[in-house]
Design a protein around this motif. Structure first.
Motif, short mmCIF file in Angstrom:
data_model
loop_
_atom_site.label_atom_id
_atom_site.label_comp_id
_atom_site.label_asym_id
_atom_site.label_seq_id
_atom_site.Cartn_x
_atom_site.Cartn_y
_atom_site.Cartn_z
N LEU A 23 -18.56 17.81 -5.19
CA LEU A 23 -17.90 17.07 -6.53
C LEU A 23 -18.58 15.99 -7.00
CD1 LEU A 23 -15.52 16.78 -8.54
CD2 LEU A 23 -14.40 15.23 -6.94
N LEU A 24 -19.06 16.00 -8.18
CA LEU A 24 -19.75 14.82 -8.73
C LEU A 24 -18.99 13.79 -9.04
CD1 LEU A 24 -22.51 14.07 -9.59
CD2 LEU A 24 -22.57 14.97 -11.73
N VAL A 25 -19.17 12.78 -8.15
CA VAL A 25 -17.98 11.81 -8.44
C VAL A 25 -18.42 10.74 -9.64
CG1 VAL A 25 -17.10 9.46 -7.37
CG2 VAL A 25 -17.42 11.76 -6.06
N ALA A 26 -19.76 10.32 -9.54
CA ALA A 26 -20.28 9.18 -10.68
C ALA A 26 -21.69 9.45 -11.05
CB ALA A 26 -19.87 8.19 -10.27
N ALA A 34 -21.02 2.96 -7.27
CA ALA A 34 -19.85 2.25 -6.58
C ALA A 34 -18.74 2.02 -7.36
CB ALA A 34 -20.15 1.35 -5.53
N VAL A 35 -19.04 1.11 -8.64
CA VAL A 35 -18.17 0.70 -9.21
C VAL A 35 -17.52 1.83 -9.78
CG1 VAL A 35 -17.78 -0.58 -11.61
CG2 VAL A 35 -19.21 -1.66 -9.93
N LYS A 36 -17.90 2.66 -10.58
CA LYS A 36 -17.58 3.85 -11.23
C LYS A 36 -16.53 4.69 -10.28
CE LYS A 36 -20.86 4.97 -14.89
NZ LYS A 36 -21.90 5.89 -15.41
N ALA A 37 -17.13 4.87 -8.97
CA ALA A 37 -16.28 5.83 -8.09
C ALA A 37 -14.99 4.94 -7.70
CB ALA A 37 -16.91 5.98 -6.68
N VAL A 74 -24.36 14.04 -18.72
CA VAL A 74 -23.92 13.49 -19.99
C VAL A 74 -24.68 12.40 -20.36
CG1 VAL A 74 -21.33 14.13 -19.43
CG2 VAL A 74 -22.28 12.01 -18.46
N ASP A 75 -25.50 11.93 -19.86
CA ASP A 75 -26.40 10.78 -20.19
C ASP A 75 -27.90 10.81 -19.54
OD1 ASP A 75 -26.06 9.89 -17.66
OD2 ASP A 75 -24.24 8.47 -18.23
N ASP A 76 -28.60 9.69 -19.53
CA ASP A 76 -29.66 9.73 -19.06
C ASP A 76 -29.91 9.07 -17.54
OD1 ASP A 76 -31.00 10.84 -21.33
OD2 ASP A 76 -31.31 8.90 -22.27
N SER A 77 -28.79 9.30 -16.98
CA SER A 77 -28.74 8.61 -15.45
C SER A 77 -29.82 9.61 -14.50
CB SER A 77 -27.25 8.90 -15.10
OG SER A 77 -26.60 7.94 -15.82
N THR A 78 -30.05 8.95 -13.66
CA THR A 78 -31.01 9.39 -12.59
C THR A 78 -30.32 9.41 -11.17
OG1 THR A 78 -32.03 7.32 -12.27
CG2 THR A 78 -33.07 8.93 -14.03
N LYS A 79 -29.26 9.13 -10.93
CA LYS A 79 -28.63 8.91 -9.78
C LYS A 79 -27.06 9.37 -9.89
CE LYS A 79 -31.21 4.94 -7.84
NZ LYS A 79 -32.21 4.92 -8.95
N CYS A 80 -26.85 10.11 -8.77
CA CYS A 80 -25.33 10.54 -8.65
C CYS A 80 -24.78 10.41 -7.49
CB CYS A 80 -25.25 12.01 -9.35
SG CYS A 80 -26.15 13.20 -8.54
N LEU A 81 -23.60 10.26 -7.41
CA LEU A 81 -22.54 10.16 -6.16
C LEU A 81 -21.95 11.43 -5.88
CD1 LEU A 81 -21.74 8.47 -3.47
CD2 LEU A 81 -20.18 7.39 -5.15
N ALA A 82 -21.89 11.96 -4.99
CA ALA A 82 -21.37 13.44 -4.76
C ALA A 82 -20.46 13.45 -3.41
CB ALA A 82 -21.93 14.55 -4.91
N ARG A 83 -19.39 14.24 -3.62
CA ARG A 83 -18.50 14.23 -2.38
C ARG A 83 -18.23 15.87 -2.11
NH1 ARG A 83 -12.53 11.44 -1.31
NH2 ARG A 83 -12.01 13.19 0.31
N ALA A 84 -18.63 15.99 -0.61
CA ALA A 84 -18.86 17.59 -0.25
C ALA A 84 -17.20 18.09 -0.29
CB ALA A 84 -19.17 17.76 1.09
N ILE A 85 -16.94 19.48 -0.94
CA ILE A 85 -15.74 19.85 -1.06
C ILE A 85 -15.74 21.43 -0.34
CG2 ILE A 85 -15.34 18.67 -3.36
CD1 ILE A 85 -15.94 21.59 -4.67
N GLY A 86 -16.82 21.93 -0.34
CA GLY A 86 -16.71 23.40 0.45
C GLY A 86 -18.15 24.11 0.82
N LYS A 87 -17.91 25.10 1.45
CA LYS A 87 -19.41 25.57 1.95
C LYS A 87 -19.10 27.23 1.69
CE LYS A 87 -19.80 23.89 6.03
NZ LYS A 87 -20.26 23.90 7.20
N GLY A 88 -20.48 27.80 1.25
CA GLY A 88 -20.50 29.11 1.41
C GLY A 88 -20.32 29.95 2.75
N PRO A 89 -19.91 31.41 2.66
CA PRO A 89 -19.61 31.93 3.93
C PRO A 89 -20.98 31.93 4.89
CG PRO A 89 -20.05 33.37 2.19
CD PRO A 89 -20.22 32.30 1.71
N LYS A 90 -20.50 31.90 6.07
CA LYS A 90 -21.66 32.06 7.11
C LYS A 90 -22.07 33.42 7.17
CE LYS A 90 -23.12 30.57 11.75
NZ LYS A 90 -22.60 29.81 12.99
N VAL A 91 -22.83 33.89 6.39
CA VAL A 91 -23.33 35.57 6.52
C VAL A 91 -23.99 35.94 7.59
CG1 VAL A 91 -23.05 35.54 4.04
CG2 VAL A 91 -25.36 35.11 4.85
#
Length: 544
Positions: free
Chosen positions: A189-192, A201-204, A301-318
């Motif tokens: 999930l892209l948090v900020a 951090a402020v946005k999150a 949505v803008d010219d930002s170069t950094k993002c904060l993300a949080r893991a939400i799931g993973k693909g199957p272990k094929v």
């Protein structure tokens, strides 16, 4: 006016993830749901955010051989996404639009998020000649692989009403999609997004994205980690001793690790947020994995170069379905990536009845059973799979096939039929297994090469390719009112194409398709097997 959500697709790193339940403090964006591997979708943003502001990151699996799976990634993802949308709506109409029409109206727009800024020439071939540097250029295909390894994705729905989806629902759909796609490694999930770690951090904190891991939150005791992943051109920095240090751009397909010093500095810059986390740090197996992605070409949505993300799931272990792990061993097994892709392109849903008329060792049905068994959604009816295989037990042992399902705690096929799918009696037995009905979908990798001569249908068409023979057989069933495939159902198959041939030349002939009531959906995708042979994944839809 179309409704849009934005996703970010990532295919460079190789990291593990585990997400957890969201906070109760995040209002209508809260979404807790049952899912495989005990993963749930975390809270997204603050109250009042529009669904089309929800942004995601998906990490694609790499590929061992160039071109083996990259052509299938987006198609598998798109079809799996549509299947999950259909499952959510339970086949009802949406704004007076039939389900099939609605799904056809969902559009996916991909664009690369990385720019290759590495060396122009292969390092092992660089030479200096008369003040001119020459060498073997980096292949354009490798540059394209790097740049397409991280992609933005815009999803357009054929509706502009905000009451159709909440962010919670989109979280669920995306998570279920991730968990069934063989070519997806992890989802985030892209948090900020922003241009500094302090801004992230402020946005999150403003969005309440980590309220659940703070004191009083539903996951206040959860362990956590923050990892930095940096992409982009070579970056010079100065160490404490005054010496320059160069951080090189990671190559496509390699693990992307950032120096621990940079990681610690980034976390320190976010200390106002991190100090509020109640649980302990765990770098090996944290409950909550947080990632800092630095060096993107541009943000959504803008010219930002950094993002904060949080893991939400993973693909199957094929890998647990790889041929070397199987009890039933054959000479030409279908790899698990191909098997899962067949199922997802067919838009398989948990309650579907599935037939593989050239089943072999049932690799495709193992993938189908995995998708159905690991679905967190309650099913409205019980589906099941049926296999048909002409080879005898000396070549393909049916008992070993059953043990392959049982050893993985998967529901075995309703029947493993020993017979020729070109014969009416065999197809009739398959229909009887599911209550004398037609199948929801047919998935198969027909035999090519020497096994093409092993079938013997009712008519004198044994010289035709197996898939063409099957189409004619389906046409005969359809003519007497006993169709093998339901109207609206899909037949998805791999079609071999040798060097010098075109897909059009190798498709089942037009008369066979018309007799079977099957029309081609899309253009198909090529999977290169070797220098002289490819196989194309093609989807056909059954029409009335």
């Amino acid at each position: 006016m179309r409704r849009t959500i934005h996703l970010l697709l990532l295919c460079v790193t190789a990291v593990g993830t585990l997400a957890f339940s969201p906070s109760n403090k995040v209002g209508h964006q809260r979404c807790a749901l049952k899912a495989s591997s005990a993963q749930t979708v975390p809270a997204t943003h603050h109250d009042g955010v529009k669904c089309n502001d929800v942004q995601w990151i998906i990490q694609w699996r790499g590929e061992g051989a160039e071109g083996y799976s990259s052509t299938l990634r987006q198609w598998e993802f798109n079809c799996a996404f549509k299947a999950e949308v259909a499952e959510y709506w339970n086949d009802s109409t949406i704004h007076d639009m039939p389900m099939n029409g609605y799904l056809d109206g969902i559009q996916f727009d991909f664009r690369d998020a990385l720019t290759y800024q590495g060396p122009i020439y292969h390092p092992d071939t660089v030479q200096n000649q008369e003040e001119e540097i020459i060498g073997e250029p980096i292949p354009a295909s490798q540059v394209a692989a790097y740049e397409s390894g991280m992609q933005y994705l815009t999803v357009n729905f054929p509706s502009s009403s905000d009451d159709v989806y909440t962010a919670d629902v989109l979280n669920q759909i995306l998570q279920y999609t991730i968990q069934r796609c063989s070519l997806v490694r992890n989802g985030f999930l892209l948090v900020a997004s922003g241009n500094s770690y302090e801004e992230l951090a402020v946005k999150a904190m403003d969005y309440g994205s980590f309220n659940d891991v703070m004191e009083g939150g539903s996951n206040q005791d959860a362990t956590w980690s923050i990892r930095l992943r940096r992409y982009g051109p070579e970056d010079e920095s100065v160490n404490q001793d005054g010496k320059k240090r160069v951080t090189k751009q990671a190559r496509y397909g390699k693990n992307v690790r950032s120096p621990l010093t940079d990681e610690r500095n980034a976390i320190f810059a976010m200390k106002d947020m991190v100090e509020l986390f109640h649980g302990r740090v765990n770098l090996s197996k944290p409950d909550c994995k947080i990632y800092l992605f630095d060096g993107l070409k541009s943000a959504i949505v803008d010219d930002s170069t950094k993002c904060l993300a949080r893991a939400i799931g993973k693909g199957p272990k094929v890998s647990i379905y790889a041929p070397k792990t199987r009890i039933c061993v054959t000479t030409t097994p279908l790899c698990p990536i191909a098997a899962f892709t067949l199922c997802n392109v067919a838009q398989l849903r948990p309650h579907f009845t599935v037939l593989d008329p050239f089943a072999g060792s049932c690799a495709s049905l193992l993938a189908a059973a995995h998708i159905a068994t690991n679905s967190a959604r309650p099913t409205k009816s019980q589906g099941g799979t049926v296999s048909i295989e002409v080879a005898h037990n000396g070549l393909i042992n049916r008992d070993d096939i059953l043990r392959d399902f049982e050893s993985r705690a998967l529901v075995p096929p309703l029947d493993i039929i020993h017979g020729d799918c070109m014969l009416y009696e065999t197809r009739e037995r398959a229909r009887q297994v599911i209550g004398q009905n037609s199948f929801d979908c047919i998935i198969t990798d027909p035999p090519y090469g020497i096994r093409e001569a092993m079938t013997s249908g009712e008519d004198d068409d044994s010289s035709l390719p197996p898939l063409t023979q099957l189409f004619y057989a389906m046409g005969r069933d359809r003519a007497i009112g006993e169709p093998l495939l339901k109207v609206g159902g899909r037949l998805v198959a791999f079609i071999p194409v040798r060097k010098g041939e075109t897909l059009e030349e190798c498709l089942p002939e037009l008369q066979a398709r018309e007799d079977a009531g099957l029309v081609i959906e899309g253009e198909g995708r090529e999977q290169v097997l070797n220098d002289i042979l490819s196989r194309w994944l093609v989807s056909f839809v059954c029409v009335s």
